[in-house]
Design a protein around this motif. Structure first.
Motif, PDB file in Angstrom:
ATOM      1  N   ILE A   1       0.886  -1.164   0.000  1.00  0.00           N
ATOM      2  CA  ILE A   1       0.000   0.000   0.000  1.00  0.00           C
ATOM      3  C   ILE A   1       0.927   1.217   0.000  1.00  0.00           C
TER       4      ILE A   1
ATOM      5  N   GLU B   1      -1.508  -4.210   6.867  1.00  0.00           N
ATOM      6  CA  GLU B   1      -2.359  -4.181   5.674  1.00  0.00           C
ATOM      7  C   GLU B   1      -3.781  -3.772   6.037  1.00  0.00           C
TER       8      GLU B   1
ATOM      9  N   GLU C   1      -5.390  -0.111   4.989  1.00  0.00           N
ATOM     10  CA  GLU C   1      -6.587  -0.131   4.131  1.00  0.00           C
ATOM     11  C   GLU C   1      -7.700   0.727   4.728  1.00  0.00           C
TER      12      GLU C   1
ATOM     13  N   TYR D   1      -4.799   3.229  -5.229  1.00  0.00           N
ATOM     14  CA  TYR D   1      -3.598   3.472  -4.443  1.00  0.00           C
ATOM     15  C   TYR D   1      -2.749   4.633  -4.976  1.00  0.00           C
TER      16      TYR D   1
END
Length: 302
Positions: free
Chosen positions: A116, A241, A245, A296
């Motif tokens: 990310i 993660e 997110e 992203y």
């Protein structure tokens, strides 16, 4: 009660106690199981103002995921490590548990990448830090071929150095971040490419009386910055993660970029609509990174 019955009774009691103990161990609250200290590297010097940006992201992720993964204590290493050494410590599981860096194939092979982009792709848009007084000279540069005749300052082990050289640019590499500013000042190199999400704040720190964050010419290539952890530390990777997110989805990661002293000067992105952009190919990315969803990435071309 006979001796045999007593023996059987106590054996049953002991068995029951052992079972209760096992259940308590297996099913005790997750938070109690997940107490951990997470060690990150020290800043690369007083001019590394982006360190607090990444530290703030880390703290926010740990806070958001505390209920599921437990509480954590964040510690900063005492030693000022180079990027290569810090990532090596992550790889061997020594001293550093989590680090951030621009990615390439080798780093994603040896480390567990959390894919990310921490700057939402803005790491790949590079303004040029130059010595104050050279603006007119850089105003005359209209083609990549002209810029390739000059020398860029870069880190010894930075993926950026490989990307620039692979695209035909001349690079002078050095180990320490602070040295590159001295090299610009002493004219040992001509420009220092810095992400638009970091270059303004750094120039302020090192002195606008000496340096200029020149953004009328930008270098551009796909180049995300990731968090990296040890390959064996899958739980920590999954935790970050999940936390990242949620920050991405609710807009708080972008909002932090717009507000943090290290990154806020990059906004609004419309300020670059008249900048000359020299696009480059990054041949050092994995297929997984190349195929990341559009959500992203921020873009100056929209």
């Amino acid at each position: 009660m006979t001796f045999g019955n007593q023996h059987s009774f106590f054996r049953t009691k002991i068995t029951y106690a052992v079972l209760v103990l096992i259940i308590l161990v297996l099913y005790r609250p997750q938070a109690a199981l997940s107490q951990q200290t997470i060690q990150i590297r020290h800043s690369q010097g007083d001019g590394d103002i982006a360190h607090s940006y990444f530290s703030q992201i880390i703290s926010e992720v740990l806070h958001r995921t505390e209920k599921e993964y437990g509480s954590s204590e964040l510690k900063v290493s005492v030693e000022n490590l180079t990027q290569k050494r810090s990532l090596h410590f992550v790889e061997i599981g020594k001293e550093i548990d989590l680090d951030w860096a621009g990615t390439n194939k080798e780093r994603e092979r040896t480390l567990r990448a959390i894919r990310i982009p921490l700057n939402l792709g803005l790491l790949g848009y590079r303004l040029l830090v130059i010595k104050k007084g050279r603006r007119t000279e850089f105003d005359q540069i209209t083609t990549p071929q002209q810029l390739k005749k000059l020398i860029a300052c870069q880190g010894q082990h930075w993926p950026d150095s490989d990307i620039l050289e692979d695209n035909g640019y001349t690079v002078d590499r050095t180990i320490r971040f602070e040295f590159m500013w001295t090299m610009i000042d002493k004219k040992r190199c001509d420009y220092f490419p810095r992400a638009i999400s970091e270059g303004y704040g750094e120039t302020e720190h090192f002195g606008t009386n000496k340096f200029l964050a020149y953004d009328k010419l930008l270098l551009a290539y796909r180049f995300p910055m990731y968090f990296f952890v040890n390959k064996k530390d899958e739980q920590l990777a999954l935790r970050f993660e999940k936390g990242l997110e949620t920050m991405l989805n609710d807009g708080s990661l972008l909002q932090l970029m717009k507000e943090h002293p290290a990154t806020r000067s990059a906004f609004p992105l419309t300020q670059y609509q008249n900048s000359r952009i020299f696009f480059m190919q990054n041949n050092f990315l994995t297929p997984e990174t190349l195929n990341l969803p559009n959500k992203y990435w921020l873009s100056l071309e929209n």
